[in-house]
Design an enzyme around this catalytic site. Sequence first.
Site, PDB file in Angstrom:
ATOM      1  N   ASN A   7       0.861  -1.177   0.000  1.00  0.00           N
ATOM      2  CA  ASN A   7       0.000   0.000   0.000  1.00  0.00           C
ATOM      3  C   ASN A   7       0.899   1.230   0.000  1.00  0.00           C
ATOM      4  O   ASN A   7       1.480   1.588   1.024  1.00  0.00           O
ATOM      5  CB  ASN A   7      -0.878  -0.047   1.259  1.00  0.00           C
ATOM      6  CG  ASN A   7      -1.830   1.127   1.338  1.00  0.00           C
ATOM      7  OD1 ASN A   7      -1.869   1.965   0.424  1.00  0.00           O
ATOM      8  ND2 ASN A   7      -2.589   1.196   2.406  1.00  0.00           N
ATOM      9  N   ARG A  86      -2.630  -2.177  -3.469  1.00  0.00           N
ATOM     10  CA  ARG A  86      -3.815  -1.365  -3.239  1.00  0.00           C
ATOM     11  C   ARG A  86      -3.744  -0.154  -4.170  1.00  0.00           C
ATOM     12  O   ARG A  86      -2.747   0.571  -4.184  1.00  0.00           O
ATOM     13  CB  ARG A  86      -3.822  -0.892  -1.798  1.00  0.00           C
ATOM     14  CG  ARG A  86      -5.077  -0.150  -1.511  1.00  0.00           C
ATOM     15  CD  ARG A  86      -4.936   0.735  -0.336  1.00  0.00           C
ATOM     16  NE  ARG A  86      -6.276   1.093   0.068  1.00  0.00           N
ATOM     17  CZ  ARG A  86      -6.683   1.070   1.291  1.00  0.00           C
ATOM     18  NH1 ARG A  86      -5.879   0.732   2.247  1.00  0.00           N
ATOM     19  NH2 ARG A  86      -7.913   1.414   1.570  1.00  0.00           N
ATOM     20  N   HIS A 175     -12.818   3.399   0.231  1.00  0.00           N
ATOM     21  CA  HIS A 175     -12.800   2.458   1.368  1.00  0.00           C
ATOM     22  C   HIS A 175     -13.489   1.149   1.000  1.00  0.00           C
ATOM     23  O   HIS A 175     -13.987   0.440   1.875  1.00  0.00           O
ATOM     24  CB  HIS A 175     -13.548   3.014   2.601  1.00  0.00           C
ATOM     25  CG  HIS A 175     -12.861   4.120   3.324  1.00  0.00           C
ATOM     26  ND1 HIS A 175     -13.549   5.115   3.978  1.00  0.00           N
ATOM     27  CD2 HIS A 175     -11.545   4.385   3.521  1.00  0.00           C
ATOM     28  CE1 HIS A 175     -12.699   5.947   4.540  1.00  0.00           C
ATOM     29  NE2 HIS A 175     -11.467   5.529   4.262  1.00  0.00           N
ATOM     30  N   ARG A 236     -10.985  16.431   7.156  1.00  0.00           N
ATOM     31  CA  ARG A 236     -11.814  16.807   5.995  1.00  0.00           C
ATOM     32  C   ARG A 236     -13.224  17.179   6.452  1.00  0.00           C
ATOM     33  O   ARG A 236     -13.765  16.562   7.360  1.00  0.00           O
ATOM     34  CB  ARG A 236     -11.913  15.629   5.014  1.00  0.00           C
ATOM     35  CG  ARG A 236     -10.680  15.474   4.164  1.00  0.00           C
ATOM     36  CD  ARG A 236     -10.729  14.190   3.362  1.00  0.00           C
ATOM     37  NE  ARG A 236      -9.848  13.193   3.947  1.00  0.00           N
ATOM     38  CZ  ARG A 236      -9.847  11.908   3.609  1.00  0.00           C
ATOM     39  NH1 ARG A 236     -10.675  11.452   2.700  1.00  0.00           N
ATOM     40  NH2 ARG A 236      -9.020  11.073   4.190  1.00  0.00           N
ATOM     41  N   GLU A 384      -7.742  -4.380   6.163  1.00  0.00           N
ATOM     42  CA  GLU A 384      -7.706  -4.194   4.713  1.00  0.00           C
ATOM     43  C   GLU A 384      -6.624  -5.050   4.065  1.00  0.00           C
ATOM     44  O   GLU A 384      -6.802  -5.536   2.955  1.00  0.00           O
ATOM     45  CB  GLU A 384      -7.534  -2.708   4.395  1.00  0.00           C
ATOM     46  CG  GLU A 384      -8.811  -1.954   4.740  1.00  0.00           C
ATOM     47  CD  GLU A 384      -8.668  -0.457   4.726  1.00  0.00           C
ATOM     48  OE1 GLU A 384      -7.993   0.067   5.629  1.00  0.00           O
ATOM     49  OE2 GLU A 384      -9.220   0.181   3.820  1.00  0.00           O
TER      50      GLU A 384
END
Length: 614
Positions: A7, A86, A175, A236, A384
Amino acid sequence: MHILVINCGSSSIKAAVVQSQSGEVAATLDVERLAPNDAAEALMSINGAEPSSVPADEHAGALEFALPKLIDALDDGVELQGVGHRVVHGGRRFDRPVFINDEVEQTIEELIPLAPLHNPANLAGIRAAKSLLGDIPHVAVFDTAFHRTLPNRAKAYAIPPEVAEEHQIERFGFHGVSHQYVAGKAAEYFRADVRDLRLITCHLGNGCSLAAVEYGRSIETSMGMTPLEGLVMGTRSGDIDPGAIINLLRQEGWDADRVDDLLNRESGLAGLSGVGNDMRDIEQRASEGDERCRMAIQVFAHRVRKYIGAYAAVMGGVDAVIFTGGIGQNSALMRHRISQRLEFLGARLDEDKNRAVSVGRQNPVASFSAEPSRCHLLAVATDEQHGIASQVSSLIMKRHCPTDTERTIPIAISARHVHLTQETVEQLFGEGHELTPYKPLSQPGQFASEEMVTLVGPKAEIERVRVLGPTRSNNQVEIARTDEFKLGIDAPVRGSGDVENTPGITLRGPEGEASLEKGLICALRHIHMTPEDAKAFGVNDGDFVEVAVRGGERDLTFGDVLIRVSPNYKLEMHLDTDEGNAAHLGRSAEGVLVSTEGEAAIQRRRTRFDSAAE
Ligand code: AMP
């Protein structure tokens, strides 16, 4: 199977060798502070050891230096069988993992404008890892892929389609690996098939998003074209009136970079609280009376609750709400604030269980709803890396499992039709009435009857709709998309027999009317087959496959074709009239299944991108 999962973030690399079944981690590599032109040197750590310096300041150089060291650190007997990368943005092009070949690399490159910080890093990781480990398969797993099943109505922003098309402005969602993984874990916990469940998955970490996972498919998600839409996140803002941005640009003289900083880096929990983005600190300060921190918690929880309510409405009900991510898994306070007063959904919070939640790899799921609850509340540990490793290993296994992809399947087109209970037959055609067979259908025992009914919708009526026999235990009205617009009713796409939570419709017969409370569907395209056929094709009941249709004037590949297996079936694919027309397969007579000249061929779940990698 041991898979190396890589990743590459914008300034970091996380890699791990993961056992794809158990999720056990054989070795890890963390590289941080990758920032070209930054004075600080990059640091790496293998298996959590003391960090040491990396003589490179970008992804490719760092991987070339660090990957051989990671592989050296593996125990004897651990053999890598694949690499999973990923990739943040798969745009419209990727709806599942794919073997990486030159064309895939090029497409990821073309998608850089949609993810300018992430896709270049992902691509650099792919290229460096391929040059070091060229003899094993490399697979790209996309964060957006799980959400490609969003219906168009959820993908579209309400702007002119020409503008959306030209600038690729649509909702992609992110996600995906995590939402898919925790939905699967919840299904395992319930000992159910994920295709029988309606789940709301709340990934609440530094980035936050919700997904409505209806019967195994994502049909709504809170992030949009970029990961900025939706929930309040670490830094965010999530949803904000675009008019506010226009004002900043036009009246306050801000430029795009300033707006970017505000919304991506200075807002969310950090902006609201003024003490940073870590929920632990915010909770602590709020308990000490800090008003801004209290407000941050309230706005965060309110936004999640608002989306849960919306997604429950979108799916017409929920079997479980799932909390995951750093906040979802660890913060009893946020789970409590978010899930209180969800009784109207059937979700009753058990305070003691919520406080006792502790989830991790050994114990990935904990329920914190009171028994009995119609809708369960679960905390699920996301993983993940494990999600990516298992997607990669199943793709590799499929490649080694040859199936009968050459044998073709006959296609029949099914026009709109009705299945009725005996009670409804009598309401429409008179007491004691029995259906009169008119023509046998291809599936053994089924027939088109002499009887026809009128469908009465809010906008219009459709006459002479054939009733099929024999009678069933539930009424079911199967129409095509064009009928939906004509009648003025929204019919969900469903497999035959799956009529829970579907809209009703009024039927008129010669002797009376029947107002059905449920049963109106657009039938999911499907293939009937026997268990022997299923074995030959290498598929199982309930699988979804792609099917290439030949024989019409226009060859077409249909996605999302449901496999239905029973010893009583005959091998045949059923399409509705709209789908048949799209493939130029000819029209069917009213209400009768009509065989066409068309032939279908099952394709293993692969895309054109795979072939060059074989
Ligand atoms: P993630 O991005 O999934 O790793 O989540 C990271 C975030 O989870 C951190 O920024 C924290 O705000 C939050 N977090 C982790 N542990 C806790 C905890 N015990 N209580 C509240 N928030 C937590």
